[in-house]
Design a protein around this motif. Structure first.
Motif, PDB file in Angstrom:
ATOM      1  N   ARG A 329     121.370  61.753  -2.594  1.00 23.60           N
ATOM      2  CA  ARG A 329     120.314  61.669  -1.660  1.00 23.60           C
ATOM      3  C   ARG A 329     119.276  62.459  -1.406  1.00 23.60           C
ATOM      4  NH1 ARG A 329     124.769  59.732   3.125  1.00 23.60           N
ATOM      5  NH2 ARG A 329     125.688  58.110   1.881  1.00 23.60           N
ATOM      6  N   TRP A 330     119.587  63.736  -1.564  1.00 22.67           N
ATOM      7  CA  TRP A 330     118.431  64.911  -1.509  1.00 22.67           C
ATOM      8  C   TRP A 330     117.442  64.748  -2.632  1.00 22.67           C
ATOM      9  CZ3 TRP A 330     119.383  70.760  -2.303  1.00 22.67           C
ATOM     10  CH2 TRP A 330     118.153  71.418  -1.919  1.00 22.67           C
ATOM     11  N   PRO A 331     117.786  64.450  -3.675  1.00 21.81           N
ATOM     12  CA  PRO A 331     116.684  64.408  -4.665  1.00 21.81           C
ATOM     13  C   PRO A 331     116.046  63.253  -4.718  1.00 21.81           C
ATOM     14  CG  PRO A 331     118.946  64.150  -5.922  1.00 21.81           C
ATOM     15  CD  PRO A 331     119.179  64.738  -4.339  1.00 21.81           C
ATOM     16  N   VAL A 332     116.557  62.108  -4.151  1.00 23.80           N
ATOM     17  CA  VAL A 332     116.095  60.700  -4.071  1.00 23.80           C
ATOM     18  C   VAL A 332     114.825  61.011  -3.023  1.00 23.80           C
ATOM     19  CG1 VAL A 332     115.824  58.302  -3.529  1.00 23.80           C
ATOM     20  CG2 VAL A 332     117.657  59.412  -5.117  1.00 23.80           C
ATOM     21  N   TRP A 333     115.278  61.414  -1.771  1.00 26.39           N
ATOM     22  CA  TRP A 333     114.425  61.730  -0.707  1.00 26.39           C
ATOM     23  C   TRP A 333     113.273  62.618  -1.271  1.00 26.39           C
ATOM     24  CZ3 TRP A 333     113.120  59.367   3.509  1.00 26.39           C
ATOM     25  CH2 TRP A 333     113.940  58.443   4.005  1.00 26.39           C
ATOM     26  N   THR A 334     113.547  63.572  -1.872  1.00 28.70           N
ATOM     27  CA  THR A 334     112.524  64.483  -2.305  1.00 28.70           C
ATOM     28  C   THR A 334     111.315  63.852  -3.192  1.00 28.70           C
ATOM     29  OG1 THR A 334     114.209  66.425  -2.554  1.00 28.70           O
ATOM     30  CG2 THR A 334     111.935  66.429  -3.917  1.00 28.70           C
ATOM     31  N   VAL A 335     111.779  62.726  -4.093  1.00 32.62           N
ATOM     32  CA  VAL A 335     110.894  62.017  -4.800  1.00 32.62           C
ATOM     33  C   VAL A 335     110.200  61.231  -3.712  1.00 32.62           C
ATOM     34  CG1 VAL A 335     110.670  60.209  -6.158  1.00 32.62           C
ATOM     35  CG2 VAL A 335     112.202  62.114  -6.924  1.00 32.62           C
ATOM     36  N   LEU A 336     110.742  60.551  -2.642  1.00 31.71           N
ATOM     37  CA  LEU A 336     110.312  59.713  -1.806  1.00 31.71           C
ATOM     38  C   LEU A 336     109.072  60.282  -0.885  1.00 31.71           C
ATOM     39  CD1 LEU A 336     112.944  57.611  -0.109  1.00 31.71           C
ATOM     40  CD2 LEU A 336     110.811  56.741  -0.649  1.00 31.71           C
ATOM     41  N   ILE A 337     109.415  61.436  -0.718  1.00 32.01           N
ATOM     42  CA  ILE A 337     108.464  62.308   0.279  1.00 32.01           C
ATOM     43  C   ILE A 337     107.307  63.130  -0.641  1.00 32.01           C
ATOM     44  CG2 ILE A 337     108.191  64.397   1.416  1.00 32.01           C
ATOM     45  CD1 ILE A 337     111.064  63.670   2.734  1.00 32.01           C
ATOM     46  N   LEU A 338     107.667  63.432  -1.642  1.00 33.22           N
ATOM     47  CA  LEU A 338     106.633  64.043  -2.594  1.00 33.22           C
ATOM     48  C   LEU A 338     105.264  63.047  -2.897  1.00 33.22           C
ATOM     49  CD1 LEU A 338     108.475  66.745  -5.067  1.00 33.22           C
ATOM     50  CD2 LEU A 338     106.983  67.147  -2.868  1.00 33.22           C
ATOM     51  N   TYR A 339     105.988  61.836  -3.413  1.00 30.97           N
ATOM     52  CA  TYR A 339     105.106  61.040  -4.084  1.00 30.97           C
ATOM     53  C   TYR A 339     104.075  60.515  -2.821  1.00 30.97           C
ATOM     54  CZ  TYR A 339     106.096  60.336  -9.110  1.00 30.97           C
ATOM     55  OH  TYR A 339     106.297  60.612 -10.170  1.00 30.97           O
ATOM     56  N   GLN A 340     104.643  60.314  -1.425  1.00 27.79           N
ATOM     57  CA  GLN A 340     103.874  59.817  -0.683  1.00 27.79           C
ATOM     58  C   GLN A 340     102.727  60.924  -0.098  1.00 27.79           C
ATOM     59  OE1 GLN A 340     105.885  57.630   2.892  1.00 27.79           O
ATOM     60  NE2 GLN A 340     107.704  58.462   1.832  1.00 27.79           N
ATOM     61  N   LYS A 341     103.106  62.404  -0.303  1.00 33.96           N
ATOM     62  CA  LYS A 341     101.941  63.161  -0.237  1.00 33.96           C
ATOM     63  C   LYS A 341     101.006  63.184  -1.172  1.00 33.96           C
ATOM     64  CE  LYS A 341     104.161  65.236   3.345  1.00 33.96           C
ATOM     65  NZ  LYS A 341     103.105  64.948   4.782  1.00 33.96           N
ATOM     66  N   ILE A 342     101.201  62.662  -2.265  1.00 24.88           N
ATOM     67  CA  ILE A 342      99.945  62.312  -3.385  1.00 24.88           C
ATOM     68  C   ILE A 342      99.247  61.436  -2.616  1.00 24.88           C
ATOM     69  CG2 ILE A 342      99.628  61.432  -5.356  1.00 24.88           C
ATOM     70  CD1 ILE A 342     102.177  62.378  -6.447  1.00 24.88           C
ATOM     71  N   LEU A 343      99.635  60.427  -1.829  1.00 23.14           N
ATOM     72  CA  LEU A 343      98.899  59.342  -1.244  1.00 23.14           C
ATOM     73  C   LEU A 343      98.049  60.375  -0.080  1.00 23.14           C
ATOM     74  CD1 LEU A 343     101.253  56.363  -0.725  1.00 23.14           C
ATOM     75  CD2 LEU A 343      99.437  56.793  -2.454  1.00 23.14           C
ATOM     76  N   ASP A 344      98.561  60.916   0.609  1.00 22.66           N
ATOM     77  CA  ASP A 344      98.004  62.032   1.700  1.00 22.66           C
ATOM     78  C   ASP A 344      96.897  62.705   0.988  1.00 22.66           C
ATOM     79  OD1 ASP A 344      99.761  61.166   3.478  1.00 22.66           O
ATOM     80  OD2 ASP A 344     101.024  63.170   3.314  1.00 22.66           O
ATOM     81  N   ALA A 345      97.304  63.233  -0.293  1.00 22.07           N
ATOM     82  CA  ALA A 345      96.199  64.220  -1.005  1.00 22.07           C
ATOM     83  C   ALA A 345      94.726  63.297  -1.283  1.00 22.07           C
ATOM     84  CB  ALA A 345      96.547  64.734  -2.057  1.00 22.07           C
ATOM     85  N   ILE A 346      95.180  61.847  -1.579  1.00 18.17           N
ATOM     86  CA  ILE A 346      94.075  61.020  -1.923  1.00 18.17           C
ATOM     87  C   ILE A 346      93.284  60.971  -0.590  1.00 18.17           C
ATOM     88  CG2 ILE A 346      93.206  58.897  -2.502  1.00 18.17           C
ATOM     89  CD1 ILE A 346      95.786  58.592  -4.034  1.00 18.17           C
ATOM     90  N   GLN A 347      93.773  60.790   0.570  1.00  9.97           N
ATOM     91  CA  GLN A 347      93.276  60.882   1.585  1.00  9.97           C
ATOM     92  C   GLN A 347      92.304  62.079   2.233  1.00  9.97           C
ATOM     93  OE1 GLN A 347      96.593  59.414   4.129  1.00  9.97           O
ATOM     94  NE2 GLN A 347      95.621  57.535   4.544  1.00  9.97           N
ATOM     95  N   ASP A 348      93.041  63.285   2.079  1.00  8.45           N
ATOM     96  CA  ASP A 348      92.488  64.293   2.057  1.00  8.45           C
ATOM     97  C   ASP A 348      91.271  64.669   1.210  1.00  8.45           C
ATOM     98  OD1 ASP A 348      94.468  64.924   4.213  1.00  8.45           O
ATOM     99  OD2 ASP A 348      95.674  66.216   2.589  1.00  8.45           O
ATOM    100  N   ASN A 349      91.062  63.819   0.064  1.00 12.13           N
ATOM    101  CA  ASN A 349      90.174  64.208  -0.738  1.00 12.13           C
ATOM    102  C   ASN A 349      88.811  62.983  -0.513  1.00 12.13           C
ATOM    103  OD1 ASN A 349      90.954  66.173  -2.413  1.00 12.13           O
ATOM    104  ND2 ASN A 349      91.953  64.630  -3.936  1.00 12.13           N
ATOM    105  N   ASP A 350      88.990  62.542   0.835  1.00 13.80           N
ATOM    106  CA  ASP A 350      88.133  61.421   1.317  1.00 13.80           C
ATOM    107  C   ASP A 350      88.101  60.374   0.549  1.00 13.80           C
ATOM    108  OD1 ASP A 350      86.282  60.371   3.082  1.00 13.80           O
ATOM    109  OD2 ASP A 350      84.532  61.287   2.245  1.00 13.80           O
ATOM    110  N   TYR A 351      89.104  60.038  -0.057  1.00 12.25           N
ATOM    111  CA  TYR A 351      89.503  58.687  -0.865  1.00 12.25           C
ATOM    112  C   TYR A 351      88.715  58.767  -2.453  1.00 12.25           C
ATOM    113  CZ  TYR A 351      91.474  57.267   3.307  1.00 12.25           C
ATOM    114  OH  TYR A 351      92.181  57.035   4.630  1.00 12.25           O
ATOM    115  N   ASP A 352      88.439  60.079  -2.692  1.00  8.63           N
ATOM    116  CA  ASP A 352      87.765  60.094  -4.024  1.00  8.63           C
ATOM    117  C   ASP A 352      88.807  60.348  -5.118  1.00  8.63           C
ATOM    118  OD1 ASP A 352      86.259  60.621  -6.204  1.00  8.63           O
ATOM    119  OD2 ASP A 352      85.322  62.566  -5.407  1.00  8.63           O
TER     120      ASP A 352
END
Length: 384
Positions: A329-352
């Motif tokens: 569960r820990w490694p799968v949750w790690t992937v779940l959370i880390l990949y969603q943070k990539i989406l956050d990073a896109i937003q932080d880049n003003d969607y560029d």
């Protein structure tokens, strides 16, 4: 290689530039971010639609895979494809898995971090699966992709069958042969991934999300299905195998959508656009806007909907993560959370995502791994 990571081990404390981050600081930051924000569904057009038969083609695939895989694991230790366990030298296999590890570490840093939290045998299996997937992807995306023919993909599919028959062609294939034998993997997700590579050679545009969804199943959803037997299901879970395979599919699709959104600019340089053409048109966007790397207000609004869709699939995947074997569960949750943070990073880049590549920094990853640990632990406690 951190093969001693497991759910029962204490998470290590991070170091950066000579400073040791205190456990208290990490714990506090992790708890403050425990709630993953999942945007509400805004418009049904951006979510999966059923086919005229009432079921997406990829869902038909998982019904078959879940049924066969469950049957295989309820039989003896003989896998779906093997009549006898292949005899491979132990030292040879150690080298094979080490080469797979290096491929995963080099080409999938975020994913690799999640694998370090698995038990040793599961680590090796996931590395073997990833190495095969990467080699498959390289057939159409690598430096020699321009000369790859349908016949080459036919030959690659024959090699896959050799792997499942216990007759690997090279050292990397040997690692997967051993993994297939140990974990009773089904060959259909692997064959479906090759179908995705065939699709890549035949088209570079997707008219709508139904077409893109099928591609995401072939390219990413299949990885989730390959991983379920390795991760294992909680023996005390009342969830059906089908529901857990569904969740694995959605995690793979969410990851694939995230990769697509992260790599829009890179894919455009190859003349490929993995975005629904009808939805681009809805926002007044054309291929030319992507090729010109123009980040307009229309593009930002379009990207908001695409990101919402990806988060929706992660939300669907969360329930299945809680039904996996506790050590996974820990490694799968790690992937779940880390990949969603990539989406956050896109937003932080003003969607560029046309001129910038979104990523999660190493120090932040450390905090997020800790966050994933708490999420997995809280679920384990609740289900005990």
């Amino acid at each position: 290689m951190c093969s001693n990571f497991s759910l029962t081990a204490k998470p290590s404390i991070g170091e950066s530039r000579g400073k040791i981050w205190s456990l208290q600081v990490i714990n506090s930051a992790a708890r403050s971010e425990l709630n993953i924000n999942i945007p509400r569904e805004k418009n049904s057009i951006i979510f999966p639609r059923l086919s005229t038969q009432g079921m997406l083609q990829s869902d038909v695939h998982i019904c078959e895979i879940a049924e066969r895989q469950s049957l295989a694991n309820n039989l003896s230790d003989k896998g779906d494809a093997f009549r006898s366990k292949p005899q491979l030298d132990a030292m040879f296999l150690d080298e094979a898995y080490e080469r797979c590890r290096k491929i995963c570490a080099e080409y999938a840093k975020t994913y690799y971090l999640g694998t370090l939290l698995l038990t040793k045998e599961r680590q090796k299996a996931i590395w073997a699966v990833y190495a095969w997937c990467k080699r498959t992807d390289e057939l159409v995306d690598g430096p020699n992709a321009f000369c790859v023919s349908p016949a080459a993909l036919d030959r690659w599919e024959e090699r896959l069958q050799d792997i499942f028959n216990g007759h690997p062609n090279d050292i990397l294939d040997a690692a997967l042969t051993d993994t297939v034998s140990k974990f009773n993997l089904h060959n259909k997700p692997f064959r479906d991934m090759i179908k995705g590579m065939r699709m890549d050679t035949e088209k570079c545009r997707y008219a709508n999300f139904q077409e893109l969804y099928l591609y995401c199943y072939y390219a990413g959803g299949t990885v989730g299905l390959m991983s379920v037997p390795v991760m294992g299901m909680d023996p005390d879970s009342s969830a059906s195998a089908q529901s857990i395979y569904n969740a694995a599919l959605y995690l793979g699709i969410g990851n694939q959508l995230t990769n697509i959104l992260r790599d829009v600019g890179e894919d455009a340089s190859r003349g490929r656009i993995y975005l629904p053409q009808d939805e681009l048109a809805k926002f007044g966007l054309r291929d030319e806007d992507i090729f010109s790397r123009k980040v307009s207000d229309e593009w930002r609004e379009f990207m908001k909907e695409q990101i919402t869709r990806a988060r929706y699939f992660y939300k669907l995947a969360e329930e299945g993560a809680s039904e996996l074997d506790k050590a996974s569960r820990w490694p799968v949750w790690t992937v779940l959370i880390l990949y969603q943070k990539i989406l956050d990073a896109i937003q932080d880049n003003d969607y560029d995502n046309l001129t910038k590549r979104a990523y999660v920094g190493n120090i932040k990853k450390l905090f997020l791994v800790r966050q994933a640990y708490y999420r997995a632990q809280s679920i384990s406690t609740a289900t005990d």
